[in-house]
Design a protein around this motif. Structure first.
Motif, short mmCIF file in Angstrom:
data_model
loop_
_atom_site.label_atom_id
_atom_site.label_comp_id
_atom_site.label_asym_id
_atom_site.label_seq_id
_atom_site.Cartn_x
_atom_site.Cartn_y
_atom_site.Cartn_z
N GLN A 281 0.83 -1.21 0.00
CA GLN A 281 0.00 0.00 0.00
C GLN A 281 0.87 1.26 0.00
O GLN A 281 0.54 2.25 -0.63
N HIS B 269 2.11 1.92 -3.42
CA HIS B 269 1.08 2.36 -4.36
C HIS B 269 0.10 3.29 -3.63
O HIS B 269 -0.99 2.87 -3.24
N ALA B 270 0.53 4.51 -3.47
CA ALA B 270 -0.26 5.45 -2.67
C ALA B 270 -1.63 5.72 -3.29
O ALA B 270 -2.57 6.13 -2.61
N ASP B 271 -1.77 5.44 -4.61
CA ASP B 271 -3.02 5.74 -5.31
C ASP B 271 -4.10 4.68 -5.04
O ASP B 271 -5.26 4.87 -5.39
N ARG B 272 -3.72 3.60 -4.41
CA ARG B 272 -4.70 2.52 -4.23
C ARG B 272 -5.75 2.89 -3.19
O ARG B 272 -5.42 3.32 -2.09
N THR B 273 -7.00 2.67 -3.54
CA THR B 273 -8.05 2.98 -2.58
C THR B 273 -8.51 1.73 -1.85
O THR B 273 -9.10 1.82 -0.78
N ASN C 42 -15.61 3.37 -6.92
CA ASN C 42 -14.48 4.11 -7.48
C ASN C 42 -14.43 3.86 -8.99
O ASN C 42 -13.64 3.07 -9.49
N SER D 239 -11.05 3.92 -11.31
CA SER D 239 -10.08 2.83 -11.28
C SER D 239 -10.72 1.52 -11.77
O SER D 239 -10.06 0.69 -12.39
#
Ligand SMILES: Nc1nc2c(ncn2[C@@H]2O[C@H](COP(=O)(O)OP(=O)(O)OP(=O)(O)O)[C@@H](O)[C@H]2O)c(=O)[nH]1
Ligand SMILES: [Mg+2]
Length: 323
Positions: free
Chosen positions: A220, A223-227, A260, A263
């Protein structure tokens, strides 16, 4: 296409879309045999699909995938859902007689009209999805099953294959030592949306779950963009312990993806792009193997003699095939 052929297609389409099991089974067999002439049907079916929840279940041989799927099916049947299972046949080098094994492990649902179970041979693609799996999913989707579960054996890189077909990927692990998990599973968090430590009756289960949590946390951060943060669920597939919890997380995952939309759309685009290239590769492969292409033989000897090279031949073939 003549009128008879068109009528046959119409009849088959209506049998499939009204969910007739026999029609589905027969069509999947024809796909598996690589029968010619199915493209018009598949095209029509594809356009009718897009409704099923497709869940991939992958993990090492013997991790308990089939046993867990059997229990998940039971859980969803209890909620009134109609479920199809496509078990992409565990490669026989690991477990001989796997097809029979799957049938036995899923035999709870024999005779239930709300459950469809099908094993498919992986034709030597070690651990990978059968070539025909994508088309089989197209058929099942058009049959309007609420959920399609796809079981594949995950071996190394091929584990990522399943992501191309499933919306949500459940990755099974069994309790193991910390070193094993580190060594075997660099990049593991790229694959699963939900992690399961099955055989939680084993004393190492708790520790394995903690290790997985740590690896997910690391993933995580990268990949800071992962929700979506993949949860770790402990199950005991033999008696169904943890199955409602797993089903709950699967629901949550679908909801999160739906919420989301950017994505979800990106993922769907990537899957669809892969599907197109898979179909293209299959078609090229077929044309290369067909008898008319014996002229390929004539191009091979010069390559061996180094008067030509494989790159030039590949270019030449592509030109001939597509012209
Ligand atoms: N102790 C224990 N054994 C389990 C559990 N779940 C499955 N097993 C056993 O593990 C073995 C393998 O189970 P399967 O469900 O066939 O595993 P699989 O991952 O589908 O195997 P392949 O399809 O061959 O890769 C069987 O003997 C199961 O009875 C569990 O929670 N605890
Ligand atoms: Mg299995």
């Amino acid at each position: 296409m003549n009128a008879d052929a068109e009528r046959n297609i119409e009849t088959l389409l209506s049998a499939i879309t009204s969910g007739q099991m026999r029609a589905g089974t027969k069509l999947i067999s024809r796909i598996e045999r690589g029968e010619e002439g199915l493209v018009p049907i598949l095209r029509a079916l594809y356009r009718m699909g897009g409704h099923a929840r497709i869940v991939g279940v992958t993990g090492p041989p013997g991790a308990g995938k089939s046993t867990l799927i059997n229990k998940l099916v039971g859980y969803w049947r209890g909620n009134g859902l109609r479920v199809a299972v496509l078990a992409v046949d565990p490669s026989s080098p690991f477990t001989g007689g796997a097809v029979l094994g799957d049938r036995l492990r899923m035999s709870d649902h024999h005779g239930d009209a709300g459950v469809f179970i099908r094993s498919m041979a992986s034709r030597g693609q070690l651990g990978g999805l059968a070539k025909a799996a994508g088309d089989a999913i197209t058929v099942l989707d058009a049959m309007r099953w609420d959920v399609i579960l796809v079981e594949t054996v995950g071996v190394g890189q091929n584990e990522t294959d399943i992501m191309r077909h499933a919306t949500v990927v459940v990755l099974l692990q069994t309790p193991m030592g910390g070193d094993d998990i580190q060594a075997a599973k660099a990049g593991i968090t790229e694959i699963g949306d939900i992690f399961v430590v099955n055989k939680s009756d084993h004393p190492e289960a708790g520790r394995t779950a903690i290790l997985l949590e740590e690896m997910i946390a690391l993933g995580q951060r990268l990949h800071a963009d992962r929700t979506w943060r993949p949860p770790v669920v402990k199950t005991r597939a033999l008696d169904g312990e943890g199955v409602p919890d797993l089903a709950h997380h699967i629901d949550r995952c679908f909801e999160a993806f739906a919420a989301n939309s950017a994505s979800a759309r990106a993922r769907l685009r990537e899957q669809t792009r892969h599907r197109i290239s898979e179909i293209l590769q299959n078609q090229l492969d077929k044309r290369l193997r067909s008898d008319e292409n014996q002229w390929l033989d004539a191009l091979i000897d010069p390559v061996i003699a180094r008067d030509s090279d494989p790159y030039a031949v590949a270019d030449e073939l592509l030109k001939r095939i597509t012209s």
